[in-house]
Scaffold this motif. Structure first.
Motif, PDB file in Angstrom:
ATOM      1  N   ASP A 244      35.252  44.379  27.005  1.00  0.00           N
ATOM      2  CA  ASP A 244      36.129  45.136  27.923  1.00  0.00           C
ATOM      3  C   ASP A 244      37.484  45.370  27.265  1.00  0.00           C
ATOM      4  N   LYS A 309      45.184  47.864  34.204  1.00  0.00           N
ATOM      5  CA  LYS A 309      44.300  47.154  35.143  1.00  0.00           C
ATOM      6  C   LYS A 309      43.911  45.783  34.587  1.00  0.00           C
ATOM      7  N   GLN A 314      42.953  43.167  37.454  1.00  0.00           N
ATOM      8  CA  GLN A 314      42.061  43.949  38.316  1.00  0.00           C
ATOM      9  C   GLN A 314      40.740  44.206  37.588  1.00  0.00           C
ATOM     10  N   ASP A 315      39.718  44.628  38.352  1.00  0.00           N
ATOM     11  CA  ASP A 315      38.424  44.940  37.760  1.00  0.00           C
ATOM     12  C   ASP A 315      38.584  46.145  36.831  1.00  0.00           C
ATOM     13  N   ALA A 380      28.940  51.276  38.010  1.00  0.00           N
ATOM     14  CA  ALA A 380      30.111  50.945  38.836  1.00  0.00           C
ATOM     15  C   ALA A 380      30.179  51.875  40.046  1.00  0.00           C
ATOM     16  N   ARG A 385      32.064  50.169  43.011  1.00  0.00           N
ATOM     17  CA  ARG A 385      33.287  49.698  42.353  1.00  0.00           C
ATOM     18  C   ARG A 385      34.037  50.870  41.720  1.00  0.00           C
TER      19      ARG A 385
END
Ligand code: CAA
Length: 386
Positions: A244, A309, A314-315, A380, A385
């Motif tokens: 990520d 983010k 945050q996600d 997502a 999401r």
């Protein structure tokens, strides 16, 4: 004065760091990048210098010997470095990706052993997930780690390892449970020089020549059980979470390459005369340059948003995937069009744009192909999401 959802100004620290890295890149990297590419030369001395500047510990808290920066500030660093040499920026990104993951997932004893030496640049790190048969389907990896009392015995081959052969320390995903599922994967540190651990083929690539890509070979390689990071079965999640942050860096790197290509194309168009005028006066060229500028700015905003983010806890999974995918697709188009603006001059090595184009192609492939990024985004969306 109104209130805005987004504030676009960089703070003083960000400006200072960006300017410092810009200066370093202009002095120490950009003048040599073409020769490094030509010679397949890995500039380890540059990594030592980046260590002295604090760039090898960008993802590591000060308590563990690092110089923790926000992901957003990190994006500025990668963009500047990639303007000079994408390969060096990628090597640094992979190093910081694993150093940050070790700082996060190691226990205290493991941190003592590795993290501060990585964060100061005394050690160089590498990340090893892919195998010949497990690329996009990373969870199906087959490299084995068999527990034997207080040790693990590694057997198998890993592929496509950035910094492979040059790095001192490898974060290796290996299977502790038979099968092809994510839950059977664990994460290990393997140090260069461990008996049973050697290097295979060095890849000869289209671009990114000054970033080594090498196979890792494990033959009854015995490591202490205390080299396992996290619990058994947690390896795939550690790898995904590492990616990520890695994917945001790759987006920032792509922007740097695209920006450099744009600047060469813009300057060339301003001086190159055809039909009695600079070619920048022709709408065909103006529209190419306008599209470049527009897509660089759009990519920047996506990368900064994903970085923000992650910084805010945050996600960020979908945002990291969008940033990586959009920025690298844009950079491929921009570098290709920069070659087009220069015409024949762009296709030869007198100008850097052909190198930018060759280098940036891999950004659509590694750290998850852009098809995989679209799968991550689609999942997502369907899990609400997005
Ligand atoms: N963070 C934390 N956990 C995550 C996660 C994330 N970003 N993504 C997935 N997971 C978790 C899931 O929640 C799931 O956990 P549970 O079983 O507890 O629910 C587990 O991991 C398995 O996830 P999936 O079911 O989604 O796994 P999958 O097999 O369907 O694979 C994939 C998902 C997105 C396709 C993944 O395999 C992938 O990203 N593939 C691409 C591989 C890749 O990026 N390789 C890059 C190599 S490194 C590199 O290129 C570096 C370099 O050289 C520069």
């Amino acid at each position: 004065t109104g209130e805005y959802a987004v504030k676009f100004d960089l703070n003083e620290e960000q400006v200072d760091i960006r300017d410092m890295v810009r200066h370093f890149t202009e002095q120490e990297i950009a003048p040599h990048a073409a020769a490094w590419d030509e010679d397949y030369y890995f500039p380890r001395e540059i990594y030592t210098k980046m260590g002295e500047l604090g760039l090898m510990g960008m993802t590591t808290p000060e308590a563990y010997g690092g110089n923790l920066l926000s992901r957003l500030t990190g994006a500025l660093v990668y963009e500047e470095l990639a303007k000079g040499d994408m390969a060096t920026a990628v090597g640094l990104s992979v190093h910081n990706m694993i150093t940050g993951s070790l700082a996060r997932y190691c226990d205290d004893e493991q941190r003592q052993r590795w993290v501060s030496r990585l964060a100061t640049g005394k050690l160089l790190g590498a990340f090893s997930l892919s195998e010949a048969g497990a690329g996009s389907d990373a969870a199906s990896l087959q490299c084995q780690a068999k527990r034997q009392t207080d040790r693990y015995i590694l057997n198998g081959t890993k592929m496509w390892v950035t910094n492979g052969g040059e790095a001192d320390l490898y974060l290796v995903m290996a299977r502790t449970q038979a099968g092809r599922n994510a839950g059977g994967v664990s994460c290990f540190v393997v140090e260069k020089g461990t008996p049973g651990f050697s290097f295979g083929k060095s890849e000869r690539k289209m671009g990114l020549h000054s970033s080594p890509t090498r196979e890792l070979l494990f033959q009854d390689c015995s490591i202490p059980a205390s080299n396992r990071i996290g619990d058994e079965g947690q390896g795939f999640k550690i790898a995904m979470a590492s990616l990520d942050s890695g994917r945001i860096n790759i987006g920032a790197i792509a922007i740097g390459v695209a920006q450099a290509a744009f600047e060469v194309a813009r300057d060339y168009a301003g001086t190159r005369q055809q039909f009695g005028h600079p070619i920048s006066t022709f709408q065909a060229i103006q529209f190419l340059l306008a599209d470049m500028m527009m897509k660089i700015e759009a990519a920047r905003l996506l990368v900064y948003e994903a970085a923000y983010k992650l910084d805010e806890g945050q996600d960020a999974i979908m945002y990291a995937a969008m940033a990586k995918c959009f920025a690298t697709d844009a950079a491929m188009e921009i570098t290709t069009n920069a070659v087009q603006v220069l015409g024949g001059a762009g296709y030869v090595r007198d100008y850097p744009v052909e190198r930018y184009m060759r280098d940036v192609k891999v950004a659509q492939i590694f750290e998850g192909t852009n098809q995989i990024q679209r799968i991550v985004i689609a999942r997502a969306i369907s899990s609400n999401r997005g």
